[in-house]
Design an enzyme around this catalytic site. Structure first.
Site, PDB file in Angstrom:
ATOM      1  N   ARG A 239      -2.480  22.151  12.859  1.00  0.00           N
ATOM      2  CA  ARG A 239      -1.876  23.279  13.562  1.00  0.00           C
ATOM      3  C   ARG A 239      -1.958  23.009  15.053  1.00  0.00           C
ATOM      4  O   ARG A 239      -2.985  22.525  15.537  1.00  0.00           O
ATOM      5  CB  ARG A 239      -2.663  24.579  13.292  1.00  0.00           C
ATOM      6  CG  ARG A 239      -2.692  25.040  11.874  1.00  0.00           C
ATOM      7  CD  ARG A 239      -3.867  25.985  11.676  1.00  0.00           C
ATOM      8  NE  ARG A 239      -5.138  25.300  11.914  1.00  0.00           N
ATOM      9  CZ  ARG A 239      -6.321  25.931  12.060  1.00  0.00           C
ATOM     10  NH1 ARG A 239      -6.384  27.245  12.010  1.00  0.00           N
ATOM     11  NH2 ARG A 239      -7.427  25.242  12.270  1.00  0.00           N
TER      12      ARG A 239
ATOM     13  N   THR B  79       6.651  14.856   7.970  1.00  0.00           N
ATOM     14  CA  THR B  79       7.059  15.783   6.907  1.00  0.00           C
ATOM     15  C   THR B  79       8.472  15.416   6.480  1.00  0.00           C
ATOM     16  O   THR B  79       9.406  15.521   7.278  1.00  0.00           O
ATOM     17  CB  THR B  79       7.011  17.230   7.416  1.00  0.00           C
ATOM     18  OG1 THR B  79       5.697  17.471   7.903  1.00  0.00           O
ATOM     19  CG2 THR B  79       7.348  18.227   6.316  1.00  0.00           C
TER      20      THR B  79
ATOM     21  N   LYS C 168       7.030   8.262  27.861  1.00  0.00           N
ATOM     22  CA  LYS C 168       5.913   8.833  27.109  1.00  0.00           C
ATOM     23  C   LYS C 168       4.761   7.827  27.032  1.00  0.00           C
ATOM     24  O   LYS C 168       3.600   8.162  27.246  1.00  0.00           O
ATOM     25  CB  LYS C 168       6.399   9.208  25.698  1.00  0.00           C
ATOM     26  CG  LYS C 168       5.521  10.213  24.991  1.00  0.00           C
ATOM     27  CD  LYS C 168       6.000  10.439  23.572  1.00  0.00           C
ATOM     28  CE  LYS C 168       7.035  11.526  23.431  1.00  0.00           C
ATOM     29  NZ  LYS C 168       7.506  11.679  22.046  1.00  0.00           N
TER      30      LYS C 168
ATOM     31  N   CYS D 177       7.678  23.359  12.987  1.00  0.00           N
ATOM     32  CA  CYS D 177       7.411  23.051  11.570  1.00  0.00           C
ATOM     33  C   CYS D 177       7.944  24.094  10.597  1.00  0.00           C
ATOM     34  O   CYS D 177       8.879  23.815   9.853  1.00  0.00           O
ATOM     35  CB  CYS D 177       5.908  22.882  11.355  1.00  0.00           C
ATOM     36  SG  CYS D 177       5.272  21.436  12.197  1.00  0.00           S
TER      37      CYS D 177
ATOM     38  N   ARG E  18       9.654  25.189  20.851  1.00  0.00           N
ATOM     39  CA  ARG E  18      10.659  24.944  19.814  1.00  0.00           C
ATOM     40  C   ARG E  18      10.780  26.162  18.905  1.00  0.00           C
ATOM     41  O   ARG E  18       9.773  26.673  18.411  1.00  0.00           O
ATOM     42  CB  ARG E  18      10.280  23.713  18.978  1.00  0.00           C
ATOM     43  CG  ARG E  18      10.536  22.406  19.692  1.00  0.00           C
ATOM     44  CD  ARG E  18      10.066  21.232  18.892  1.00  0.00           C
ATOM     45  NE  ARG E  18       8.620  21.228  18.743  1.00  0.00           N
ATOM     46  CZ  ARG E  18       7.952  20.437  17.909  1.00  0.00           C
ATOM     47  NH1 ARG E  18       8.604  19.597  17.139  1.00  0.00           N
ATOM     48  NH2 ARG E  18       6.637  20.484  17.836  1.00  0.00           N
TER      49      ARG E  18
HETATM   50  C1  UDX Z   1       2.064  25.032  10.896  1.00  0.00           C
HETATM   51  C2  UDX Z   1       1.043  24.964   9.743  1.00  0.00           C
HETATM   52  O1  UDX Z   1       0.090  26.024   9.904  1.00  0.00           O
HETATM   53  C3  UDX Z   1       0.346  23.622   9.751  1.00  0.00           C
HETATM   54  O2  UDX Z   1      -0.558  23.532   8.662  1.00  0.00           O
HETATM   55  C4  UDX Z   1       1.409  22.532   9.648  1.00  0.00           C
HETATM   56  O3  UDX Z   1       0.820  21.256   9.673  1.00  0.00           O
HETATM   57  C5  UDX Z   1       2.420  22.656  10.766  1.00  0.00           C
HETATM   58  O4  UDX Z   1       2.995  23.963  10.764  1.00  0.00           O
HETATM   59  P1  UDX Z   1       1.900  25.435  13.534  1.00  0.00           P
HETATM   60  O5  UDX Z   1       3.391  25.259  13.577  1.00  0.00           O
HETATM   61  O6  UDX Z   1       1.056  24.756  14.571  1.00  0.00           O
HETATM   62  O7  UDX Z   1       1.332  24.936  12.115  1.00  0.00           O
HETATM   63  O8  UDX Z   1       1.611  26.986  13.682  1.00  0.00           O
HETATM   64  P2  UDX Z   1       0.978  28.160  12.786  1.00  0.00           P
HETATM   65  O9  UDX Z   1      -0.361  28.468  13.284  1.00  0.00           O
HETATM   66  O10 UDX Z   1       1.147  27.916  11.352  1.00  0.00           O
HETATM   67  O11 UDX Z   1       1.938  29.348  13.230  1.00  0.00           O
HETATM   68  C6  UDX Z   1       3.340  29.288  12.989  1.00  0.00           C
HETATM   69  C7  UDX Z   1       4.042  30.511  13.502  1.00  0.00           C
HETATM   70  O12 UDX Z   1       3.710  31.638  12.700  1.00  0.00           O
HETATM   71  C8  UDX Z   1       3.711  30.902  14.944  1.00  0.00           C
HETATM   72  O13 UDX Z   1       4.926  31.251  15.591  1.00  0.00           O
HETATM   73  C9  UDX Z   1       2.814  32.099  14.789  1.00  0.00           C
HETATM   74  O14 UDX Z   1       2.897  32.973  15.888  1.00  0.00           O
HETATM   75  C10 UDX Z   1       3.364  32.743  13.514  1.00  0.00           C
HETATM   76  N1  UDX Z   1       2.395  33.564  12.780  1.00  0.00           N
HETATM   77  C11 UDX Z   1       1.270  32.996  12.269  1.00  0.00           C
HETATM   78  C12 UDX Z   1       2.655  34.907  12.563  1.00  0.00           C
HETATM   79  O15 UDX Z   1       3.685  35.434  13.005  1.00  0.00           O
HETATM   80  N2  UDX Z   1       1.753  35.656  11.855  1.00  0.00           N
HETATM   81  C13 UDX Z   1       0.622  35.128  11.332  1.00  0.00           C
HETATM   82  O16 UDX Z   1      -0.145  35.860  10.683  1.00  0.00           O
HETATM   83  C14 UDX Z   1       0.365  33.750  11.546  1.00  0.00           C
END
Ligand code: UDX
Length: 438
Positions: free
Chosen positions: A155, A125, A39, A264, A334
């Site tokens: 995100r 986290t 990496k 996450c 993941r």
């Molecule tokens: C999340 C948090 O948003 C972020 O603040 C934190 O730091 C890390 O975890 P992330 O994992 O990048 O970020 O994705 P996010 O945009 O939150 O989406 C998570 C999941 O929820 C995705 O699989 C997405 O498809 C799903 N999702 C999101 C839905 O199914 N419906 C929605 O309305 C929004």
């Protein structure tokens, strides 16, 4: 002068690589440290080991300034004023709890290299209480340094924006001088108006898991409503739009479909339940068990809908899956709902071909038995049914009239409620979506 601050970033995964490049962008001297030599040598050459819009370009730009370097040696951290702990906290095998091996390992390796007056700022986290344990260790072994917690809310897909223009900065601190040092580091963001919230260590740790629990709850709430709409004959997309106009509810994160995945949300709510139990507060977050269950049920519901659409059954059916990443603009698979569904269909005897604009390599590593297509046309060719499981822009822009010529049977199920159903229906497709009765 802030520009003279020296930073080390321990752990150069998604969070760390982004943080390192962004801190260099702010003008600081940054060293990124990771035990994974492959990496590190990729990062040294300006190659990003994952996909994130704009980050590869930022990495190359910042390497060229000479301010940003990468190494496997903790010794190179010795000049840093602030050390950011950005290592992963995955779910422990066979348990809901977070695995703190990397946090503890990185911290122990860093301890002998802390200079007088330096600060260790945790970003990973972690279960509440972790920072207190680390602080006790630091006080015993490196009392000339301090520890703070500065959770990250980035995100995937918006990592740079969320780091340089976050909607808030949260710092858990024990000493005023540590808050001052962090405020000096983040001065350009504070000047730009980013709210600054300072707290004790535990609150800062909790802010992160509370935020992710709330987001997960919002998604599972709308997916629960989708189940009700299916049973009662309603349309969850209209329902979401209607309730979202209430500013107390808000329209974001009300996209019903196959639910949340990624590195996450799923593991954070589970780790929160595990930690709550350890501190005797399990009842307070018992609802998260239901949030998790609703989320996983969305995946099984999708498999059931596919099965109900195939009169010949799943065995031998040719299924085209659009999307493998857990969300668009990411190559992260993941706990991806899309891949989980593809793998379930394969296990039930279907022939499944998966397309994704960025995540095919990662998906293949995880599920080598699935078939993968590098272009959409070959994925759809001769498909008995098409599933839209990750809402990449390129899928939303497909022409239903054109792609109908490629498939064997014009049936599509929108697992993300993101396609234009009218267009598909007009083009003669059988169109279904979770939470809608079309
Ligand atoms: C999340 C948090 O948003 C972020 O603040 C934190 O730091 C890390 O975890 P992330 O994992 O990048 O970020 O994705 P996010 O945009 O939150 O989406 C998570 C999941 O929820 C995705 O699989 C997405 O498809 C799903 N999702 C999101 C839905 O199914 N419906 C929605 O309305 C929004």
């Amino acid at each position: 002068m802030s520009e003279t601050l020296k930073i080390s970033v321990i752990g150069t995964g998604y969070l760390g690589a982004t943080h390192a490049a962004c801190m260099s962008k702010l003008g600081y001297t940054v060293v990124g440290i990771d035990s994974d030599s492959a990496k590190i040598s990729a990062l040294q050459k300006g190659q990003l080991p994952f996909y994130e819009p704009g980050l590869a370009e930022l990495l190359v730009e910042q390497l060229a300034t000479g301010r940003l370097t990468f190494t496997t040696s903790f010794d190179m951290a010795k000049d840093a004023d602030i050390h950011f702990l950005c290592v992963g906290t995955p779910q422990k095998a066979g348990s809901n709890a977070a695995d703190l091996t990397y946090v503890n390992g990185a911290f122990d390796q860093l301890l002998p290299h802390l200079k007088v007056g330096s600060l260790v700022a945790g970003k990973s986290t972690v279960p509440v209480g972790t920072a207190d344990l680390l602080a006790a260790k630091l006080d015993a072994q490196a009392p000339h340094s301090d520890l703070a917690w500065n959770p990250e809310f980035l995100r995937e897909g918006f990592a740079i924006e969320d780091t340089l223009e976050p909607n808030r900065l949260v710092v858990g601190v024990r000493k005023p001088e540590s808050e001052k040092l962090l405020a000096e580091l983040y001065a350009p963001l504070i000047t730009a108006g980013v709210p600054w919230i300072s707290s004790d260590l535990s609150t800062a740790e909790l802010v992160k898991v509370a935020a992710n629990s709330f987001l997960a709850t919002k998604i599972s709430f709308i997916n629960a409503m989708a189940e009700i709409c299916e049973a009662a004959g309603g349309d969850v997309t209209v329902l979401a739009k209607a309730i979202g106009y209430d500013p107390r509810i808000g329209s974001r994160f009300l996209q019903a479909g196959i639910g949340f995945g990624g590195g996450c949300l799923p593991k954070d709510i589970r780790a929160f339940m595990a930690r709550a139990e350890e501190i005797g507060a399990n009842q307070a977050v018992e609802f998260l068990r239901e949030i998790d269950a609703i989320n996983l049920r969305a995946r099984t519901r999708m498999v059931d809908v596919v099965s109900s659409e195939l009169s010949q059954g799943l065995k031998g059916a040719r299924i085209a899956v659009l999307g493998a990443a857990f969300k668009p603009d990411s190559d992260d698979v993941r706990d991806s709902p899309a891949l989980d569904i593809a793998a379930s269909l394969l296990a039930k005897g279907a022939s499944v071909v998966v397309h994704d604009p960025k995540a095919i390599d990662n998906a293949r590593l995880r599920f080598p038995n699935l078939e993968f297509a590098t272009d959409i046309k070959s994925a759809l060719t001769e498909a008995d049914i098409t599933l839209h499981l990750t809402e990449w822009k390129v899928y939303r822009e497909l022409d239903p009239v054109e792609i109908k010529k490629w498939v064997k049977s014009a049936k599509i199920i929108d697992g993300r409620n993101a396609l234009d159903s009218d267009k598909y229906l007009l083009a003669g497709w059988r169109f279904r979506a979770l939470g809608r009765n079309l």
